[in-house]
Design a protein around this motif. Structure first.
Motif, PDB file in Angstrom:
ATOM      1  N   UNK A   1       8.781   2.136 -10.534  1.00  0.00           N
ATOM      2  CA  UNK A   1       8.503   1.760  -9.188  1.00  0.00           C
ATOM      3  C   UNK A   1       9.155   0.209  -9.197  1.00  0.00           C
ATOM      4  N   UNK A   2      10.029  -0.045  -8.420  1.00  0.00           N
ATOM      5  CA  UNK A   2      10.246  -1.308  -7.932  1.00  0.00           C
ATOM      6  C   UNK A   2       9.924  -1.667  -6.585  1.00  0.00           C
ATOM      7  N   UNK A   3       9.105  -2.686  -6.577  1.00  0.00           N
ATOM      8  CA  UNK A   3       8.421  -2.969  -5.077  1.00  0.00           C
ATOM      9  C   UNK A   3       8.024  -4.370  -5.160  1.00  0.00           C
ATOM     10  N   UNK A   4       7.173  -4.769  -4.091  1.00  0.00           N
ATOM     11  CA  UNK A   4       6.673  -6.058  -4.234  1.00  0.00           C
ATOM     12  C   UNK A   4       6.573  -6.296  -2.644  1.00  0.00           C
ATOM     13  N   UNK A   5       6.348  -7.712  -2.317  1.00  0.00           N
ATOM     14  CA  UNK A   5       5.706  -8.276  -1.158  1.00  0.00           C
ATOM     15  C   UNK A   5       6.273  -9.586  -0.794  1.00  0.00           C
TER      16      UNK A   5
ATOM     17  N   UNK B   1       8.040  -6.876  -8.061  1.00  0.00           N
ATOM     18  CA  UNK B   1       7.160  -6.309  -9.056  1.00  0.00           C
ATOM     19  C   UNK B   1       7.981  -5.014  -9.647  1.00  0.00           C
ATOM     20  N   UNK B   2       7.817  -4.916 -10.889  1.00  0.00           N
ATOM     21  CA  UNK B   2       8.557  -3.599 -11.452  1.00  0.00           C
ATOM     22  C   UNK B   2       7.491  -2.782 -12.310  1.00  0.00           C
ATOM     23  N   UNK B   3       7.452  -1.639 -12.177  1.00  0.00           N
ATOM     24  CA  UNK B   3       6.372  -0.785 -13.007  1.00  0.00           C
ATOM     25  C   UNK B   3       7.075   0.396 -13.489  1.00  0.00           C
ATOM     26  N   UNK B   4       7.475   0.382 -14.811  1.00  0.00           N
ATOM     27  CA  UNK B   4       7.996   1.401 -15.508  1.00  0.00           C
ATOM     28  C   UNK B   4       7.209   1.864 -16.717  1.00  0.00           C
ATOM     29  N   UNK B   5       7.630   2.975 -17.207  1.00  0.00           N
ATOM     30  CA  UNK B   5       6.918   3.726 -18.236  1.00  0.00           C
ATOM     31  C   UNK B   5       6.698   2.638 -19.646  1.00  0.00           C
ATOM     32  N   UNK B   6       7.770   1.755 -19.766  1.00  0.00           N
ATOM     33  CA  UNK B   6       8.075   1.094 -21.117  1.00  0.00           C
ATOM     34  C   UNK B   6       7.552  -0.650 -20.696  1.00  0.00           C
ATOM     35  N   UNK B   7       8.298  -0.797 -19.357  1.00  0.00           N
ATOM     36  CA  UNK B   7       8.082  -2.275 -19.067  1.00  0.00           C
ATOM     37  C   UNK B   7       7.427  -2.421 -17.663  1.00  0.00           C
ATOM     38  N   UNK B   8       6.687  -3.592 -17.557  1.00  0.00           N
ATOM     39  CA  UNK B   8       6.143  -4.002 -16.317  1.00  0.00           C
ATOM     40  C   UNK B   8       6.277  -5.446 -16.297  1.00  0.00           C
ATOM     41  N   UNK B   9       6.634  -5.914 -14.829  1.00  0.00           N
ATOM     42  CA  UNK B   9       6.850  -7.103 -14.810  1.00  0.00           C
ATOM     43  C   UNK B   9       6.373  -7.723 -13.292  1.00  0.00           C
TER      44      UNK B   9
ATOM     45  N   UNK C   1       0.837  -1.280  -0.025  1.00  0.00           N
ATOM     46  CA  UNK C   1       0.021   0.052   0.091  1.00  0.00           C
ATOM     47  C   UNK C   1       0.821   1.238  -0.067  1.00  0.00           C
ATOM     48  N   UNK C   2       1.943   1.123   0.514  1.00  0.00           N
ATOM     49  CA  UNK C   2       2.898   2.410   0.542  1.00  0.00           C
ATOM     50  C   UNK C   2       3.427   2.705  -0.725  1.00  0.00           C
ATOM     51  N   UNK C   3       3.401   1.852  -1.777  1.00  0.00           N
ATOM     52  CA  UNK C   3       3.555   2.279  -3.126  1.00  0.00           C
ATOM     53  C   UNK C   3       2.491   2.996  -3.843  1.00  0.00           C
ATOM     54  N   UNK C   4       1.276   3.195  -3.299  1.00  0.00           N
ATOM     55  CA  UNK C   4       0.341   3.511  -4.053  1.00  0.00           C
ATOM     56  C   UNK C   4      -0.136   4.861  -3.663  1.00  0.00           C
ATOM     57  N   UNK C   5      -0.425   5.738  -4.530  1.00  0.00           N
ATOM     58  CA  UNK C   5      -0.623   7.009  -4.281  1.00  0.00           C
ATOM     59  C   UNK C   5      -2.092   7.347  -4.144  1.00  0.00           C
ATOM     60  N   UNK C   6      -2.950   6.763  -5.058  1.00  0.00           N
ATOM     61  CA  UNK C   6      -4.560   6.665  -5.007  1.00  0.00           C
ATOM     62  C   UNK C   6      -5.033   5.598  -6.006  1.00  0.00           C
ATOM     63  N   UNK C   7      -6.195   5.591  -5.984  1.00  0.00           N
ATOM     64  CA  UNK C   7      -7.104   4.581  -6.624  1.00  0.00           C
ATOM     65  C   UNK C   7      -8.271   5.329  -7.152  1.00  0.00           C
TER      66      UNK C   7
ATOM     67  N   UNK D   1       7.362 -10.755   7.361  1.00  0.00           N
ATOM     68  CA  UNK D   1       6.844 -10.250   6.156  1.00  0.00           C
ATOM     69  C   UNK D   1       7.471  -8.857   5.839  1.00  0.00           C
ATOM     70  N   UNK D   2       8.038  -8.693   4.572  1.00  0.00           N
ATOM     71  CA  UNK D   2       8.584  -7.546   4.213  1.00  0.00           C
ATOM     72  C   UNK D   2       8.348  -7.147   2.773  1.00  0.00           C
ATOM     73  N   UNK D   3       8.803  -5.988   2.642  1.00  0.00           N
ATOM     74  CA  UNK D   3       8.623  -5.452   1.130  1.00  0.00           C
ATOM     75  C   UNK D   3       9.940  -5.528   0.353  1.00  0.00           C
ATOM     76  N   UNK D   4       9.869  -5.650  -0.952  1.00  0.00           N
ATOM     77  CA  UNK D   4      11.081  -5.472  -1.639  1.00  0.00           C
ATOM     78  C   UNK D   4      11.057  -3.872  -2.322  1.00  0.00           C
ATOM     79  N   UNK D   5      11.969  -3.393  -1.413  1.00  0.00           N
ATOM     80  CA  UNK D   5      12.010  -1.832  -1.612  1.00  0.00           C
ATOM     81  C   UNK D   5      10.926  -1.125  -0.986  1.00  0.00           C
TER      82      UNK D   5
END
Length: 905
Positions: free
Chosen positions: A226-230, A249-257, A188-194, A901-905
């Motif tokens: 954003x490089x993140x995950x759980x 998880x990785x969310x970029x402007x060109x690539x996401x995975x 949730x800390x990676x999210x600005x809004x829904x 429990x931990x976050x990836x970055x």
């Protein structure tokens, strides 16, 4: 309840529609230039409440629709660096133009205060931080608390009670409908809004031409890259328990995975995260959740209606990988590759007691019969998918290729106290034991293509779908005496074989052209479906196999040829949307029994219209209307002339000398009124649905309570169902409380033929639910849900009525004495009541969590099912059979888990 809801709906509609007024006009600055983004609000004098609001566009135009009983109202206009305007106006339709004077404002101190909910056009934005509590860690944790949004048990996200059609992250659809992994593992800390995108049309080229009735969800991250995950790693005991979750998880402007590995034996079905939960719309092509064709099944223990962590005895490994990339310089093209593999084993056990009344058409004089079932399921599932997409304003292309494979092996041990034959008054029940096994491999291939090409002022759409599926099933039951009523008592082992193949091909072409706000789309298509089923029942004595005659074998073809033509009519304005589909479908269906030389066919041209329309009014209201008519002429597996053991206790032949091809006519109509006001955080909806189904065939059962046979009979019957429901939710910022209440009523009827007795049953069901969460105190959070239901099941033949009811609630509360420490308490309580019996099932959990704040790492200790309850008990009724069934299902014992429990970055 039904009458109250209908009256409420009519009063609401009358009040808001017939008193509706509109004010429009232009807003300019002192130099006569149009003012954009000026806010216009309508208020009742002396009341600090906004009735309606609007925002001026780039041309300075505004329009506000409202309803009020007051004679005069206050109109207020505000814009940055302009002097506010307040004007008293009459409560009537009118056009008013305004000129605003400049007014510079000296700002001495700036305080940023994020609004909880904001609305701009068809987009509603929720500030995630405003709804979370200290114990929430993932996006899914917070979504459940947002007004207007619900999350089903299977992970499906609903908005205003309807499933979303897309789940975006930073505007990109990486998961192609299988968004459960991201929802459950995105911190949730990676999210600005829904953002809720109402009336969302996923195909860009159609957005101003073809309306949509569904909403989409867009998750806006705090960073564009954003490089993140759980991750979680846990262990426990009673018995030895383990849990691993790793989802970077990785969310970029060109690539996401997203890469996901989850494994456990502590009762969590992580493999369901790969299910397709949203399907886009028809213009994107065909998407479906792959499933096996089920010809035969083992006897299966019941599944409790409680959280799966209470009962699921599993050992699962689930791996998935999802990649989205833009392979060309033109970022309009996207390539998506998805793959997953599941290895899972599940055990399940229950004891069922059936009590038949003295007037039962199933068992003469009534009786009590008991059975116990012990299952072991072993599943292996693999999936691969490639999606190539261009979704641009000037064209659309999407090709989806999917492979699925299943390798399932199931086992069952069953001990039945079988009743005597219905007409044998001297016989007594006998205990009979069976070992059962089922092997069921399946392979499927699907390819879906859809493209929309602009041609002058028209849009040309071509669609193609190809599917091939092969199923093989082998069920073995030993000893054969277990099914002596079917004539199998002489054999040591009975085996049911079933092999089927399906080829499905759909092609269509359409041309769309627009005239002002109208879009017309004539379409032509051809659907082909070719199927074959081969089955046989064999008996074994001392390892020698014997075929049991032609009446226990099948070689059946079911083929369909369906050319069709239709016209789609769409109207889209600022406040009104209309979608009308007018198809003429020709059905050419043939059924051929190659062993018995039986042949049936059906050729019919039918009209199957579909309508939905929506109207926005009074700023916050929307009303929907739905209607459709459809025919069902059966499908592959509806007819076959040889007996098939669909389970060890059920022998079916779906054919008789006077049987006809099925012809079912269904009609449905409904309406929905919605209110969505982000200014006061209030959402509600009221619904009504009515449906009928007229049939020319009925299924005739012959049963003694356990062993059953089924045939088809030519007998016309009609069923109907109507449902009224309402839901209201509001967020109270002052008290940091989210509260919602829902209620529904459903009335339906059905026809049955049991043991030669034809009759009608009716069912009336009411339900009510309340959801409440509160984070008013910084050291305490509370979540509470309760659902109640009442059922009235009536037998029109015997004039008897059986009532049942039930309720379940969940209380989760967390105490935060400091930022590092969290104490949790969870209470699940579920109850069923029928025929004088009442079963209540209570579960209690305790947890403690220490948080290493700097590293954002949680260390959790959890004690589940403190009371060590080992059986879940329910009771249900069937008025037609005069049957009361109690079920004891074995569940997970008390267990203790330690998890990091931990976050990836």
């Amino acid at each position: 309840m039904k009458k109250i809801l209908l009256v409420f709906l009519m009063l609401m509609f009358t009040n808001v529609v017939f008193a509706q007024k509109t004010i429009s006009g232009l807003i300019n600055d002192a130099d006569g230039k149009p003012l954009a983004s000026a806010s216009v609000t309508i208020e009742e004098p002396g009341k600090n409440a906004i009735l309606a609001y609007g925002i001026s566009n780039a041309k300075g135009e505004y329009k506000v629709t409202f309803n009020s009983s007051e004679m005069n109202l206050d109109l207020k206009i505000k814009a940055f660096n302009q002097k506010p305007i307040t004007k008293s106006i009459k409560n009537e339709d009118q056009k008013l133009n305004f000129s605003m004077d400049s007014q510079a404002t000296e700002i001495q101190e700036v305080r940023l205060k994020t609004k909880l909910i904001t609305k701009k056009g068809d987009t509603i934005s929720y500030d995630l931080k405003s709804f979370e509590n200290k114990n929430d860690r993932t996006l899914a944790d917070v979504l459940k608390k947002i007004p207007g949004i619900e999350v089903n048990k299977d992970g499906t996200v609903l908005y205003q009670g309807e499933a979303i059609n897309k789940f975006y992250v930073n505007g990109k659809d990486l998961m192609e409908g299988g968004y459960g992994t991201v929802n459950n593992s995105l911190p949730k800390d990676a999210v600005s809004k829904v953002e809720v995108l109402e009336n969302h049309q996923p195909v860009s080229i159609l957005r101003d031409k073809v309306p949509s009735e569904q909403a989409a969800l867009n998750i806006k991250l705090k960073k564009s890259v954003t490089m993140t995950g759980r991750g979680e790693i846990g262990a426990g005991f009673s018995p030895l328990l383990w849990n691993v979750k790793l989802t970077p998880m990785f969310f970029g402007q060109k690539n996401q995975w997203v890469v996901n590995y989850k494994a456990n034996n502590n009762g969590e079905s992580v493999e369901n995260e790969g299910n397709i939960l949203s399907f886009g719309n028809r213009w994107e092509g065909r998407r479906s959740q792959a499933a096996q064709k089920s010809w035969t099944n083992l006897e299966t223990a019941g599944v409790p209606n409680i959280p799966e962590k209470r009962y699921l005895l599993n050992n699962v490994h689930f791996f998935s990988a999802n990649l989205l990339t833009s392979p060309f310089k033109n970022k309009e093209w996207e390539l998506k590759a998805n793959a997953s593999y599941t290895n899972n084993s599940i055990t399940r056990e229950d004891v069922q007691t059936k009590v038949f009344g003295p007037q039962s058409p199933t068992v003469d004089g009534g009786g009590i019969f008991i059975s116990s079932t012990d299952n072991r399921f072993f599943d292996n599932v693999a999936k691969g998918e490639l999606v190539f997409t261009k979704n641009a304003k000037k064209g659309f292309f999407k090709n989806t290729t999917t492979w699925n494979s299943f390798w399932n092996t199931d086992r069952a041990n069953v001990d039945n106290n079988l009743p005597p034959a219905k007409n044998d008054v001297t016989a007594t029940p006998i205990n009979k034991f069976a070992n059962e096994s089922l092997e069921s491999p399946t392979g499927t291939f699907q390819n879906s293509l859809s493209t929309i090409i602009p041609w002058k002022d028209k849009l040309v759409n071509f669609m193609s779908y190809v599917k091939y599926q092969k199923d093989r099933q082998t069920m073995t039951v030993s000893p054969g005496k277990y099914m002596e009523q079917f004539g199998f008592s002489a054999f040591d082992k009975i085996t049911q074989y079933a092999n089927s193949e399906t080829i499905e091909v759909n092609h269509s072409a359409s041309v769309g052209f627009s005239y002002r706000k109208w879009t017309f789309t004539p379409e032509f298509g051809l659907n082909l479906n070719f199927n074959n089923l081969k089955s046989a029942i064999t008996g074994s004595i001392d390892n020698s196999r014997y075929y049991l005659g032609r009446d226990k074998q099948n070689d059946v073809d079911w083929n369909e040829v369906q050319p069709y033509t239709q016209v789609g009519i769409n109207f889209k304005s600022q406040n009104f949307n209309l979608n009308l589909t007018l198809p003429m479908n020709f059905y050419g269906i043939t059924y051929k029994d190659n062993m018995r030389q039986n042949y049936l066919d059906k050729s019919k041209t039918v009209f199957e219209p579909n309508l939905f329309a929506s109207l926005d009014f009074a700023s916050f209201f929307k009303i929907w209307a739905f209607a459709n008519q459809s025919y069902d002429f059966g499908n592959f597996g509806f007819l076959y002339g040889g007996n098939i053991l669909t389970s060890p206790t059920n022998l079916q032949v779906r054919y008789s000398d006077n049987v006809q091809m099925p012809q079912y006519l269904s009609r449905m109509a409904g309406t929905r009124l919605e209110y969505r006001n982000p200014l006061n955080n209030l959402f509600f909806n009221v619904r009504y649905n009515y449906s009928t189904n007229k049939r020319n065939l009925i299924e005739a059962y012959s049963t003694n309570g356990f062993i059953s046979t089924l045939t088809l009979q030519a007998l016309e019957n009609s069923t109907k169902s109507q449902t009224e429901s309402a839901e209201i939710g509001k967020y109270f910022p002052k008290f940091k409380t989210n509260l919602s209440v829902n209620a529904s009523n459903t009335d339906s009827n059905s026809f049955s033929n049991f043991n030669g007795i034809f009759g009608e049953s009716t069912n009336s069901r009411q339900s009510m639910g309340i959801k409440f969460n509160n984070t008013y105190f910084s050291w305490l959070s509370i979540d509470y849900n309760i659902n109640m239901n009442w059922n009235k099941n009536s037998n029109k033949v015997l004039n008897t009525v059986l009532n049942s009811s039930g309720w379940n609630h969940n209380l989760s509360t967390y105490i935060y004495p400091s930022d590092n420490h969290t104490f949790g308490f969870n209470w699940d309580d579920l109850s069923t009541k029928a025929s004088g019996q009442n079963f209540r099932n209570s579960f209690f959990d305790l947890s403690y969590q220490y948080t290493w704040v700097k590293r954002k790492i949680d260390f959790e200790f959890k004690w589940l099912n403190i009371a060590n309850r080992k059986v879940y008990e329910t009771v249900s009724v069937d008025a037609f059979q005069q049957l009361v069934t109690t079920n004891q299902m074995y569940i997970r014992p008390s267990q203790f888990m330690f998890t990091v429990k931990f976050n990836f970055k």
